[in-house]
Each structure stands twice: as structure tokens, then as C-alpha cells.
Design a protein around this motif. Structure first.
Motif, short mmCIF file in Angstrom:
data_model
loop_
_atom_site.label_atom_id
_atom_site.label_comp_id
_atom_site.label_asym_id
_atom_site.label_seq_id
_atom_site.Cartn_x
_atom_site.Cartn_y
_atom_site.Cartn_z
N ALA A 77 0.84 -1.20 0.00
CA ALA A 77 0.00 0.00 0.00
C ALA A 77 0.87 1.25 0.00
CB ALA A 77 -0.92 0.00 1.22
N ASP A 78 0.46 2.25 -0.74
CA ASP A 78 1.21 3.49 -0.86
C ASP A 78 0.77 4.44 0.26
OD1 ASP A 78 2.79 5.55 -1.71
OD2 ASP A 78 1.44 6.17 -3.34
N VAL A 79 1.57 4.51 1.32
CA VAL A 79 1.22 5.36 2.46
C VAL A 79 2.28 6.44 2.63
CG1 VAL A 79 -0.01 3.50 3.64
CG2 VAL A 79 2.41 3.88 4.13
N THR A 80 1.86 7.54 3.19
CA THR A 80 2.76 8.66 3.49
C THR A 80 2.78 8.87 5.00
OG1 THR A 80 0.99 10.29 3.33
CG2 THR A 80 2.15 9.72 1.29
N TRP A 81 3.65 9.80 5.44
CA TRP A 81 3.67 10.11 6.86
C TRP A 81 2.34 10.69 7.30
CZ3 TRP A 81 6.65 8.10 10.23
CH2 TRP A 81 7.95 7.71 9.90
N ALA A 220 -8.70 0.31 5.89
CA ALA A 220 -9.25 1.39 5.06
C ALA A 220 -8.40 2.65 5.11
CB ALA A 220 -10.68 1.71 5.51
N LEU A 221 -7.64 2.84 6.18
CA LEU A 221 -6.77 4.02 6.25
C LEU A 221 -5.52 3.88 5.41
CD1 LEU A 221 -7.20 4.80 10.04
CD2 LEU A 221 -7.77 6.36 8.16
N ALA A 222 -5.25 2.64 4.93
CA ALA A 222 -4.09 2.41 4.08
C ALA A 222 -4.46 2.04 2.65
CB ALA A 222 -3.22 1.30 4.68
N VAL A 223 -5.67 1.50 2.46
CA VAL A 223 -6.11 1.02 1.14
C VAL A 223 -7.49 1.59 0.85
CG1 VAL A 223 -6.69 -1.03 -0.21
CG2 VAL A 223 -4.81 -1.14 1.42
N ALA A 322 -6.91 -16.42 4.22
CA ALA A 322 -6.05 -16.80 3.10
C ALA A 322 -6.46 -16.06 1.82
CB ALA A 322 -6.11 -18.31 2.89
N VAL A 323 -7.76 -15.94 1.60
CA VAL A 323 -8.25 -15.19 0.44
C VAL A 323 -7.87 -13.72 0.55
CG1 VAL A 323 -10.30 -14.46 -0.82
CG2 VAL A 323 -10.13 -16.81 0.04
N THR A 324 -8.00 -13.16 1.75
CA THR A 324 -7.65 -11.75 1.97
C THR A 324 -6.18 -11.50 1.64
OG1 THR A 324 -9.33 -11.53 3.69
CG2 THR A 324 -7.55 -9.90 3.69
N GLY A 325 -5.31 -12.40 2.08
CA GLY A 325 -3.89 -12.24 1.77
C GLY A 325 -3.63 -12.26 0.28
N SER A 326 -4.30 -13.16 -0.43
CA SER A 326 -4.13 -13.23 -1.88
C SER A 326 -4.63 -11.96 -2.56
CB SER A 326 -4.87 -14.45 -2.44
OG SER A 326 -4.78 -14.52 -3.84
N LEU A 327 -5.77 -11.44 -2.12
CA LEU A 327 -6.33 -10.24 -2.73
C LEU A 327 -5.52 -8.99 -2.41
CD1 LEU A 327 -10.14 -10.88 -2.13
CD2 LEU A 327 -8.94 -10.90 -4.32
N LEU A 328 -4.83 -9.00 -1.30
CA LEU A 328 -3.99 -7.85 -0.96
C LEU A 328 -2.86 -7.67 -1.95
CD1 LEU A 328 -3.67 -7.95 2.95
CD2 LEU A 328 -4.35 -5.97 1.59
N VAL A 329 -2.28 -8.80 -2.40
CA VAL A 329 -1.11 -8.70 -3.29
C VAL A 329 -1.47 -8.86 -4.76
CG1 VAL A 329 0.44 -9.48 -1.45
CG2 VAL A 329 -0.55 -11.16 -3.00
N LEU A 382 5.18 -13.52 1.33
CA LEU A 382 5.12 -13.48 2.81
C LEU A 382 3.98 -12.60 3.29
CD1 LEU A 382 8.91 -13.30 3.78
CD2 LEU A 382 7.32 -15.18 4.21
N ALA A 383 3.78 -11.46 2.62
CA ALA A 383 2.66 -10.58 3.00
C ALA A 383 1.32 -11.27 2.76
CB ALA A 383 2.73 -9.28 2.21
N ALA A 384 1.22 -12.04 1.68
CA ALA A 384 -0.02 -12.76 1.39
C ALA A 384 -0.31 -13.83 2.42
CB ALA A 384 0.06 -13.39 -0.01
N LEU A 385 0.74 -14.40 3.01
CA LEU A 385 0.57 -15.46 4.01
C LEU A 385 0.19 -14.90 5.38
CD1 LEU A 385 0.95 -18.49 4.85
CD2 LEU A 385 3.36 -17.93 5.26
N LEU A 386 0.56 -13.66 5.65
CA LEU A 386 0.44 -13.11 7.00
C LEU A 386 -0.98 -13.16 7.59
CD1 LEU A 386 2.86 -10.05 7.13
CD2 LEU A 386 2.91 -12.11 8.54
#
Length: 442
Positions: A77-81, A220-223, A322-329, A382-386
Motif C-alpha cells: 500500500a502506498d502510504v505517506t507520513w 481502510a486508512l491504508a487502502v 487466506a483469500v484476503t492475503g491473496s487479494l492484498l497482493v 510473505l505478505a499474502a501469508l500473514l
């Protein structure tokens, strides 16, 4: 006593009331001493301490929002300070103002029932019952002050006002439904286990909604979930089901405060006015046989029936995670999501059905899913597995708890934390004072 019903490994009292045993060495006709679930006595909470932090044992739930935010960051996710600061403000408001006020409302409504709880001091709104007016008035005033602070922040920070109003409305919307169901479903019978009436089952389901509020707020605050509805739905399902699994398993442990162990069987004693049917209805799924003090028994370390609410919910949570991890990446890959769902369901089912090997099964499931993620070319495997791994890690923790250790850090974690904390404390207060503190009996 109107009767005793014997089930496999349980002795269930169906009386309206049986007085708890008096303190002392009490034995039955065979010279056996029944074991009652009574956690070690703790100092009752002070009223100021309660008003500042109503539920310190629930503080771990506050990690859910930053976890989902950081999960989105790990997934790219593209986040800023500015995004990080916004998330920190919302997190602080949610955990220091909104949820404490919501807990205080729950404790006000349950004040009378809490005073008759066999565990006495539960860390809730302090008694005694004779001071109900003072206690309720003070708690109401502080809860309203916290909500007024939320409103003031929403007015002072226009860019965050929509988020703050949304999370506050969601928390109290869930609370209204929960309190209504609890009023309808509890305080009606002393039979153990009570019938799983529709209001009680609905209560088990509604408890997961708060986890959706916390978790999706961080996500939602990051995506931008509005542009990724499939991710929003899968994450909400995973969070909701995880909440059901966590709370119902915890309630099953809390029901043991009403139990006495006698010759390897559990005898349950409850009164209708204690309003604990939502806990006691879960005892029908506890494993039979007990060889310890009920407060020290760890029933969920053993195999429990598929129909147990925590097992059904965990299966859904593991699959959706598991589905959420896959959809994130990989946002637009139905094929990857289908494979993730099948693997998530299979590995979660194995964790549920092989309790004696849970750590090894979780590790094997994680390795299998990681290999598939790598072989199918998904980015950031790894992020998808988390998400799946986090759900399983939490399950390993709460399935290894007893009534006495619920809400406390594990002994190993406390030991690890004690070393640096002790060294820091010794440096601050000085060696002589530190040694004197260690020698003090308390």
C-alpha cells in the motif's frame, strides 16, 4: 435441588440455586474434596483506575487496527507520513475514548449480575451493590466525557471527522444490537447447559462485528476499499469470524467460574439472575473429563466437536484470511483467490482436528501455502501469508489458555519482558533500592 443430569464427563446441576461451598476443607462422603474454579484472589480495582481504563485485560484487541494497517503496508500500500499520523490519531481515539466508553456502558448494564458472579472481582465496574447510584453516575459521566472528547476532535480535525464519526457510530451500533440480544437471551434460566435459544446464538454471531470495525478501520486508512470491494468483503468475513472464534472460546473458559470438579466430572451451579446463558450454553461442546482445578484446566488444547462455535468460526476465518492475503497482493486474480481459499480451508481444518500437533500443523500449513504462493508467481508471498498465519498464531495462544490465565500475557512472554524491564528498573531506582524492593514480601 430439582435434579442432576449426567452427561459424558459432566455432572450438570439443573437446580435454580446451590450455594457455593464455604471456605475451608470440605469433603464429600468418600473423603474427596471437590475442586472449585476460583482464580487466585486479586486486589479489587479502584474506581479511578476503572474509569481511566475499564478493561485492561482486553487491551490486546487494540492491536488489531495497527496490525491490519501494517499488513496493508507490507502488501505494498502506498502510504505517506500523513497517512500514518491519521491512522495513529484514529487508533488513539478508538482505543482510548470510544471503546472504553462502550465498555463502561456494558458494565453499567451488567452491574447487578457482575456483583453476584462467583469470581467476585472481574475487573468490571467496582461494587458493592449498595453503592450502585454513585458507581453508575460516575461511570456515566466519564463515558459521556470521553464521547464528548471524540466529538471535539471530530470538529477540530475536519479531514478526519468522517472517519471518527463512522467508527464511533459503528462501535455503538454494534453495542445497541449486542445489549438488546443479551437482554433477550440471558437472565431466564439456571439450567446448565441452557438451551441455545436464537437470541443466544445471535449473540455469539454479533460479538464478531466489533473486530470488523477495528480491523477494517486500519485497512481502510491504508487502502481504498471502495475500489476493491472483494478485498473489503473477504477481510470483513475473516475479521468477523475470527472475532466469533476468539470470544466464544474465551466465554467457554469463563463459564468454568461456575464449575466444580468432582471425581473427574464437572458440576455446574448457576442462578438465572447471573445472566450468563451466553457463556454456559457453550459448555455442551467442552471435552469430557477433567483432572485439574477448573481454573487451571485448558480444555481447548484438546479436540472439541466440529459443531463448537469456535471451530466453525475458525474454519471460516482461516479460509477468508487466506483469500484476503491473496487479494492484498493480487487484486484481480480470481484463480489465485480460489486456490488460496482451498488451501486456507484445508490447512485450518487440519489445525482444528489435530490439536496435539497444532504448532507443527500450523508450520506445515504455512510452508505449504508459501510454496504455492511462490510457485504461482504471486508478488510479496510473505505478505499474502500473514493474514492466515496471524489467525492461526492467535488460535495457538487462546487455545492454550485457562480461566486463570485468560487476559494475561503468557508466562514465557512475561519472562522475556521481565529481563529488560528489571534491568531498566534497577538502573532507575538504584541497586540498593532495587534489592529492597525485591525482598519485600508483596
Amino acid at each position: 435441588m430439582s435434579g442432576v443430569e449426567r452427561t459424558d464427563g459432566f455432572t450438570v446441576s439443573t437446580s435454580a440455586f446451590r450455594a457455593p461451598p464455604a471456605v475451608g476443607d470440605q469433603r464429600d462422603g468418600d473423603g474427596h474434596r471437590p475442586i472449585t474454579a476460583r482464580p487466585a484472589a486479586s486486589r479489587p480495582r479502584s474506581m479511578p483506575g476503572y474509569l481511566v481504563m475499564p478493561r485492561p485485560k482486553d487491551a490486546v484487541k487494540g492491536l488489531l487496527m495497527p496490525f491490519t494497517f501494517l499488513l496493508a503496508v507490507a502488501a505494498g500500500a502506498d502510504v505517506t507520513w500523513r497517512t500514518v499520523v491519521r491512522a495513529l490519531i484514529v487508533w488513539g481515539v478508538l482505543e482510548l475514548l470510544v471503546y472504553p466508553a462502550r465498555y463502561q456502558w456494558n458494565d453499567i448494564r451488567g452491574f447487578v449480575a457482575d456483583q453476584s458472579h462467583p469470581g467476585h472481582d472481574r475487573g468490571r465496574l467496582p461494587g458493592p451493590l449498595e453503592r450502585v447510584r454513585d458507581r453508575v453516575t460516575a461511570s456515566c459521566a466519564v463515558a459521556l466525557a470521553k464521547l464528548a472528547a471524540v466529538a471535539a476532535l471530530a470538529l477540530a480535525l475536519p479531514s478526519l471527522s468522517g472517519v471518527l464519526w463512522a467508527v464511533t457510530g459503528a462501535v455503538f451500533g454494534v453495542a445497541v444490537v449486542y445489549e438488546g440480544l443479551r437482554a433477550r437471551g440471558t437472565g431466564r434460566t439456571a439450567t446448565v447447559p441452557p438451551p441455545a435459544r436464537p437470541a443466544v446464538v445471535a449473540l455469539w454471531i454479533v460479538v464478531g462485528a466489533g473486530y470488523v470495525v477495528r480491523g477494517t478501520a486500519g485497512l481502510a486508512l491504508a487502502v481504498d476499499l471502495g475500489r476493491r470491494p472483494a478485498l473489503a468483503v473477504s477481510a470483513a468475513v475473516a475479521l468477523w469470524a475470527f472475532g466469533i472464534a476468539f470470544v466464544t472460546s474465551r466465554w467457554a473458559l469463563e463459564s468454568l467460574a461456575f464449575a466444580t470438579a468432582d471425581h473427574g466430572r464437572l458440576t455446574w451451579t448457576a442462578r438465572a439472575e447471573q445472566a450468563r446463558e451466553h457463556l454456559l450454553a457453550l459448555v455442551r461442546w467442552l471435552p469430557p473429563g477433567i483432572d485439574a482445578d477448573p481454573a487451571d484446566w485448558v480444555p481447548l488444547r484438546r479436540r472439541t466437536p466440529w459443531a463448537a462455535p469456535w471451530n466453525l468460526a475458525l474454519l471460516v476465518a482461516g479460509t477468508a484470511a487466506a483469500v484476503t492475503g491473496s487479494l492484498l497482493v493480487t487484486p484481480s486474480s480470481p484463480g489465485h483467490s480460489l486456490v488460496a481459499a482451498l488451501l486456507g480451508a484445508a490447512t485450518t481444518a487440519a489445525v482444528i482436528r489435530l490439536p496435539g500437533r497444532r504448532p507443527a500443523v500450523v508450520l506445515a500449513g504455512a510452508v505449504l501455502q508459501l510454496l504455492v504462493l511462490v510457485l504461482t508467481g504471486q508478488p510479496r508471498p510473505l505478505a499474502a501469508l500473514l493474514p492466515w498465519l496471524a489467525v492461526m498464531a492467535a488460535h495457538l495462544v487462546f487455545s492454550g489458555r485457562s480461566l486463570r490465565t485468560t487476559g494475561r500475557p503468557s508466562g514465557r512472554l512475561r519472562s522475556l519482558a521481565a529481563v529488560p524491564c528489571a534491568a531498566l528498573a534497577r538502573a532507575v531506582v538504584g541497586p540498593a533500592t532495587w534489592e529492597a524492593l525485591r525482598k519485600e514480601p508483596r
